[in-house]
Design a protein around this motif. Structure first.
Motif, PDB file in Angstrom:
ATOM      1  N   UNK A   8     -33.916  75.672 142.489  1.00 38.99           N
ATOM      2  CA  UNK A   8     -35.274  76.083 142.111  1.00 38.99           C
ATOM      3  C   UNK A   8     -35.357  77.580 141.855  1.00 38.99           C
ATOM      4  N   UNK A   9     -34.680  78.309 142.714  1.00 43.02           N
ATOM      5  CA  UNK A   9     -34.700  79.757 142.611  1.00 43.02           C
ATOM      6  C   UNK A   9     -33.253  80.201 142.468  1.00 43.02           C
ATOM      7  N   UNK A  10     -32.807  80.399 141.226  1.00 45.15           N
ATOM      8  CA  UNK A  10     -31.382  80.567 140.981  1.00 45.15           C
ATOM      9  C   UNK A  10     -30.830  81.907 141.449  1.00 45.15           C
ATOM     10  N   UNK A  11     -31.608  82.960 141.309  1.00 41.51           N
ATOM     11  CA  UNK A  11     -31.109  84.281 141.677  1.00 41.51           C
ATOM     12  C   UNK A  11     -32.024  84.968 142.684  1.00 41.51           C
ATOM     13  N   UNK A  12     -31.962  84.509 143.922  1.00 40.23           N
ATOM     14  CA  UNK A  12     -32.866  85.099 144.907  1.00 40.23           C
ATOM     15  C   UNK A  12     -32.467  86.545 145.228  1.00 40.23           C
TER      16      UNK A  12
END
Lengths: 159, 331
Positions: A8-12
């Motif tokens: 969902x959040x590829x590059x946190x």
């Protein structure tokens, strides 16, 4: 739960971990009553694994020491956690992992409240209500596949 | 006149697990408890103390959430997170599993018998309320599935004398049902609580209903039959007890012998409220008559008045204990 599909959040954004806690002289003195403080609670939850990244909740800034409030005399603990994105579908699972960790580690006298940091999630109210309902939490923890996912989040990561 | 809750006895009922619920049989001689250990225990008095008479286990695969005695006292129904309801038949001092009612999609949260004993109701996390009919051969048939709630249904209760059914839910509402041509339908929805409604209790007359909630209040609802157009069901909130409870109120019990109202709270306390006798019945006033702040070491899940012995109250807790109290004038 994270198996298959895209993240969902590829590059946190990754945050720095806190240093080791320094023990004070009175904490090392066995004769002195040593109430549980915010930092000790934070130490219990900061290493919880994120369900979809190989990172801890502290590294993702999901948990922060300033959002942990403990009152040892009144036996209450309140933790606010901040999902990485406002539509994070893992929010309930993360909250449940924090709650289970504290339920397992703290003495039974403690009342443990786990909430989403106000204004940081689209379904904040629904997730908070779910986490506060001990009957639904108890039923969830009798679900062996869900319990396995929670235990994975709580397991010590081998690096 | 000052009243107190005096501890009669405390005992471990479901060690290393939660005790979720306690219920007295109609004669007040037996107390059934159930919990997270998947077991039901039947407690009876021996001399001055309460002892375990039987353990009912190996039928439910998960937590037993609530139990209910039939009005005749010969049957016990148990609602479980395993999505089933078991009917146990009392045989001298033993209980045998008679039948297991299936159909709910997930956790069964509560079970209750109608005053005649011919109907049984169950409710579930699956948002539905089921009405079952019991025949002479002890056969159970589901006659209605009601889907009036939009969320997890927490509790069901029958009117003390009429075939009137109430339920409450995670959707913050209370529903009142009546039968119409073999079909049960929701005839009134009571709105007012701002969070989950955990439990309900009628007073002895059945004209009033107490509800308790995660919003830390207790509400008193009163029936206004004269305000209704024909066939309607009219209930109004006439009193809200707020400011007394520190956390979620998990249970409320209205004593049919004394009119006292007991509450079980997530702040570990048991409280008993009394009604001002001189107040206007349309605006009743309740005052805190007794308060034990550390009644248990953890959340109190249930309070139950003995139906025959005046002032005898049972409570149970997340710590697995049952406590028996006597509500009386201070000596």
């Amino acid at each position: 739960m994270s198996a298959g599909g895209r993240l969902e959040n590829e590059n946190p954004v990754v945050f720095q971990r806190s240093g080791e806690r320094l023990l004070t002289a009175s904490e090392e003195d066995e004769e002195v009553h040593d109430p549980i403080d915010d930092r000790e609670i934070f130490d219990l939850i900061r290493s919880i694994n994120d369900p979809e990244h190989p990172l801890s909740l502290e590294e993702l800034n999901v948990v922060e020491q300033v959002r942990v409030k403990v009152n040892d005399v009144e036996s209450t603990v309140s933790v606010e956690f901040t999902p990485t994105i406002p539509h994070c579908s893992m929010a309930t699972l993360i909250g449940l992992s924090i709650k289970v960790k504290l339920l397992r580690c703290l003495p039974d006298r403690f009342k443990i409240d786990v909430h989403i940091t106000p204004g940081t999630h689209a379904s904040e109210e629904a997730v908070n209500k779910q986490l506060a309902d001990k009957e639904r939490v108890a039923a969830a923890l009798e679900n062996s596949s869900l319990l396995e996912v929670v235990n994975q989040c709580l397991s010590t990561r081998s690096i | 006149m000052k009243e107190t809750l005096a501890l009669v006895q405390r005992f471990s009922a479901h060690p290393d697990s939660r005790c979720w619920f306690v219920s007295w049989n109609p004669t007040g001689t037996l107390l059934a408890s159930c919990g997270g250990d998947k077991a039901i225990r039947i407690w009876g008095r021996e001399g001055e103390s309460w002892t375990c008479k039987s353990v009912l286990q190996d039928v439910h695969q998960r937590t037993v959430r609530k139990t209910a005695w039939s009005p005749c006292g010969n049957y016990l129904a148990s609602a479980s997170f395993d999505a089933t309801t078991c009917i146990w038949k009392k045989n001298n001092n033993d209980f045998e599993s008679l039948t297991v009612l299936e159909g709910h999609e997930n956790e069964v949260k509560c079970v209750a018998w109608s005053p005649s004993g011919n109907l049984l109701t169950t409710c579930s996390r699956d948002k539905s309320v089921w009405v079952w009919e019991v025949d002479e051969e002890d056969e159970y048939e589901c006659v209605t599935v009601i889907n009036s709630h939009t969320q997890d249904v927490k509790h069901v209760a029958w009117h003390p004398t009429q075939e009137l059914l109430v339920s409450c839910s995670y959707d913050n509402n209370i529903c009142i049902y009546k039968e119409d041509d073999d079909d049960w339908e929701c005839r009134a929805t009571l709105q007012g609580h701002t969070s989950t409604v955990w439990s309900l209790s009628f007073d002895a007359s059945g004209q009033r209903l107490a509800s308790c909630s995660d919003d830390r209040t207790v509400k008193i609802w009163k029936e206004y039959p004269n305000d209704c157009t024909q066939g309607d069901v009219c209930w109004k909130c006439v009193c809200t007890l707020s400011g007394y409870h520190g956390r979620t109120v998990y249970d409320v019990a209205w004593c049919w012998l004394t009119g006292a109202l007991a509450t079980a709270c997530g702040d570990d306390a048991v409280r008993v409220f009394r009604e001002e006798e001189t107040a206007d019945p349309d605006q009743p006033v309740f005052f805190l008559a007794a308060h034990v702040s550390k009644a248990h070491n953890q959340d109190v899940n249930c309070v139950a008045w003995n139906p025959k012995e005046v002032g005898l109250l049972a409570s149970c807790s997340d710590d697995g204990d049952i406590a028996i109290w006597r509500f009386q004038e201070e000596i």
